[in-house]
Write an enzyme that holds these catalytic residues in place. Structure first.
Site, mmCIF file in Angstrom:
data_model
loop_
_atom_site.group_PDB
_atom_site.id
_atom_site.type_symbol
_atom_site.label_atom_id
_atom_site.label_comp_id
_atom_site.label_asym_id
_atom_site.label_seq_id
_atom_site.Cartn_x
_atom_site.Cartn_y
_atom_site.Cartn_z
ATOM 1 N N CYS A 106 2.565 -1.158 -4.596
ATOM 2 C CA CYS A 106 3.156 0.098 -4.099
ATOM 3 C C CYS A 106 4.443 0.445 -4.838
ATOM 4 O O CYS A 106 4.756 1.616 -5.024
ATOM 5 C CB CYS A 106 3.385 0.038 -2.596
ATOM 6 S SG CYS A 106 4.396 -1.332 -2.064
ATOM 7 N N HIS A 165 7.704 -2.023 1.859
ATOM 8 C CA HIS A 165 6.661 -1.127 1.373
ATOM 9 C C HIS A 165 7.334 0.079 0.715
ATOM 10 O O HIS A 165 8.323 0.586 1.227
ATOM 11 C CB HIS A 165 5.775 -0.679 2.540
ATOM 12 C CG HIS A 165 4.647 0.200 2.120
ATOM 13 N ND1 HIS A 165 3.709 -0.194 1.190
ATOM 14 C CD2 HIS A 165 4.307 1.459 2.483
ATOM 15 C CE1 HIS A 165 2.827 0.788 1.005
ATOM 16 N NE2 HIS A 165 3.184 1.809 1.786
HETATM 17 C C1 LIG Z 1 1.415 3.969 4.620
HETATM 18 O O1 LIG Z 1 0.085 3.660 4.869
HETATM 19 C C2 LIG Z 1 -0.078 2.460 5.630
HETATM 20 C C3 LIG Z 1 -1.549 2.086 5.650
HETATM 21 O O2 LIG Z 1 -2.314 3.117 6.178
HETATM 22 C C4 LIG Z 1 0.493 2.681 6.994
HETATM 23 O O3 LIG Z 1 0.340 1.516 7.774
HETATM 24 C C5 LIG Z 1 1.974 3.002 6.845
HETATM 25 O O4 LIG Z 1 2.532 3.308 8.103
HETATM 26 C C6 LIG Z 1 2.188 4.176 5.905
HETATM 27 N N1 LIG Z 1 3.610 4.247 5.642
HETATM 28 C C7 LIG Z 1 4.291 5.374 5.608
HETATM 29 C C8 LIG Z 1 5.744 5.236 5.370
HETATM 30 O O5 LIG Z 1 3.771 6.472 5.762
#
Ligand SMILES: *[C@@H]1O[C@H](CO)[C@@H](O)[C@H](O)[C@H]1NC(C)=O
Ligand SMILES: *[C@@H]1O[C@H](CO)[C@@H](O)[C@H](O)[C@H]1NC(C)=O
Ligand SMILES: *[C@@H]1O[C@H](CO)[C@@H](O)[C@H](O)[C@H]1NC(C)=O
Ligand SMILES: *[C@@H]1O[C@H](CO)[C@@H](O)[C@H](O)[C@H]1NC(C)=O
Length: 351
Positions: free
Chosen positions: A28, A304
């Site tokens: 990511c 992330h």
């Molecule tokens: C990004 O995608 C993941 C997997 O679907 C999800 O769990 C997560 O909340 C998302 N993060 C954001 C910051 O949108």
């Protein structure tokens, strides 16, 4: 899901570039930066118009596969008629070849990745194929402004590429020795302005901290090149040449082992970031608008990365979360998780 594909369908003609990137396993950090670069209009157009081909260094000593894979990826992202996420695996192979630290599937620092990537791309499309022999010319007798221009053209004699055109600026570091009362001026180039904030700070405060006059004394005393002695000096940074694209890295991880993360809320403007007060000389051309952010959420180890980017065609903001691309409101862009900010010089702006 249905909602997202609806959005894609409606926008497929007016706003391309809304293609997600598959996560290949903790990639990511890479996807987030690739999306920010994909929405950097001048770099995107360089790839879309195949202008990079002209600049590729064809001598056998230089590998050009990183630039080629990068351009291929950008082309797919901007011409794909499907909303299917694209796999950046060929590109990853090339960045690993260029920078072996990206081999494997560990979480990495997005800002470091950006630095390696721009450096790699620059090397493959550097218009200078034979660097002149380094001669130390003395520009000390020249007035500061002229000295700055000379140093810049010296730099271009060695490093001259689309990446330099777009991302590189010039910082002026003035070192004033207490004994000589001479200003020893150092010039260098930087893609990043790094800083650390405490509590809630504004981006302007960070910039002021970075550029404020510092006294170097005690153990930090530098050697004055004129009087050849270690002296108490003052040091100050100003911006000599503003880059078209200003990348600001909000330094959130401590140097030591990167275990702690500062979640200082850095209040940054979306529009009209006016940096004229940091200019070495009066400059009228130093106002920037935000167009992309790499967002880091969570802790250092288990974080992330996502990206928020303003689409250069439609002007609308989108969240890029690996393979998912969703519209977002510009009011959501500013958060304490912003990590790398991409600003565009207002006069070169498309809007
Ligand atoms: C990004 O995608 C993941 C997997 O679907 C999800 O769990 C997560 O909340 C998302 N993060 C954001 C910051 O949108
Ligand atoms: C490198 O090769 C490409 C394709 O063969 C060509 O279009 C380009 O002009 C060449 N570049 C240089 C700098 O010679
Ligand atoms: C810069 O602008 C200020 C205010 O407009 C003016 O007083 C000053 O003389 C200018 N300096 C230079 C070097 O042009
Ligand atoms: C950015 O990261 C924060 C922290 O996890 C998260 O709450 C937020 O949803 C992210 N923003 C977007 C728009 O993905």
């Amino acid at each position: 899901k249905i909602y997202f594909s609806c959005v894609f369908f409606q926008n497929s003609k007016s706003a391309q570039g809304l293609v997600g990137l598959k996560n290949l396993g903790n990639t990511c950090f890479m996807n987030s930066i690739l999306q920010c670069l994909s929405n950097t209009q001048s770099l995107r157009d360089y790839c879309l118009h195949n202008s990079h081909r002209r600049d590729l260094n064809n001598n056998s000593r230089t590998n050009t596969a990183l630039m080629e894979e990068f351009a291929k990826l950008i082309q797919i992202m901007w011409t794909s008629t499907s909303s299917e996420a694209v796999s950046p695996s060929e590109f990853k192979t090339q960045i690993q070849r260029y920078a072996p630290r990206f081999v494997g599937y560990n979480q990495q620092d997005a800002q470091e990745f950006l630095r390696f990537l721009l450096d790699g791309l620059h090397n493959e499309v550097n218009r200078v194929t034979v660097r002149p022999r380094g001669t130390m010319e003395d520009f000390d007798h020249l007035p500061d402004e002229e000295k700055g221009k000379k140093m810049w053209s010296k730099y271009l004699e060695r490093e001259d590429s689309k990446i330099v055109d777009v991302f590189v600026g010039q910082l002026k570091s003035s070192l004033t020795c207490s004994h000589c009362v001479l200003t020893h001026t150092l010039w260098f180039l930087s893609l990043f302005v790094c800083f650390k904030g405490y509590g809630e700070v504004s981006l302007m405060d960070c910039m002021r901290l970075f550029t404020k006059e510092d006294v170097l004394d005690g153990d930090e005393k530098p050697t004055c090149y004129r009087c050849k002695a270690r002296r108490r000096c003052t040091k100050k940074f100003t911006i000599q040449k503003f880059p078209k694209i200003l990348v600001l890295h909000l330094k959130r991880f401590s140097e030591a082992r990167r275990t702690s993360k500062l979640s200082t809320f850095v209040n940054f403007p979306m529009k009209d970031l006016d940096l004229r007060e940091f200019a070495s000389e009066n400059s009228t051309n130093a106002v920037y608008n935000l167009y992309a952010v790499s967002n880091h959420s969570g802790t250092t180890m288990g974080g992330h990365y996502t990206a928020y980017c303003r689409n250069p065609s439609s002007g609308e903001w989108y969240t890029f979360n690996d393979s998912r691309v969703t519209p977002m409101s510009s009011s959501q862009v500013r958060s304490s998780d912003a990590y790398v900010l991409f600003y565009e010089l207002a006069t070169s702006s498309r809007m």
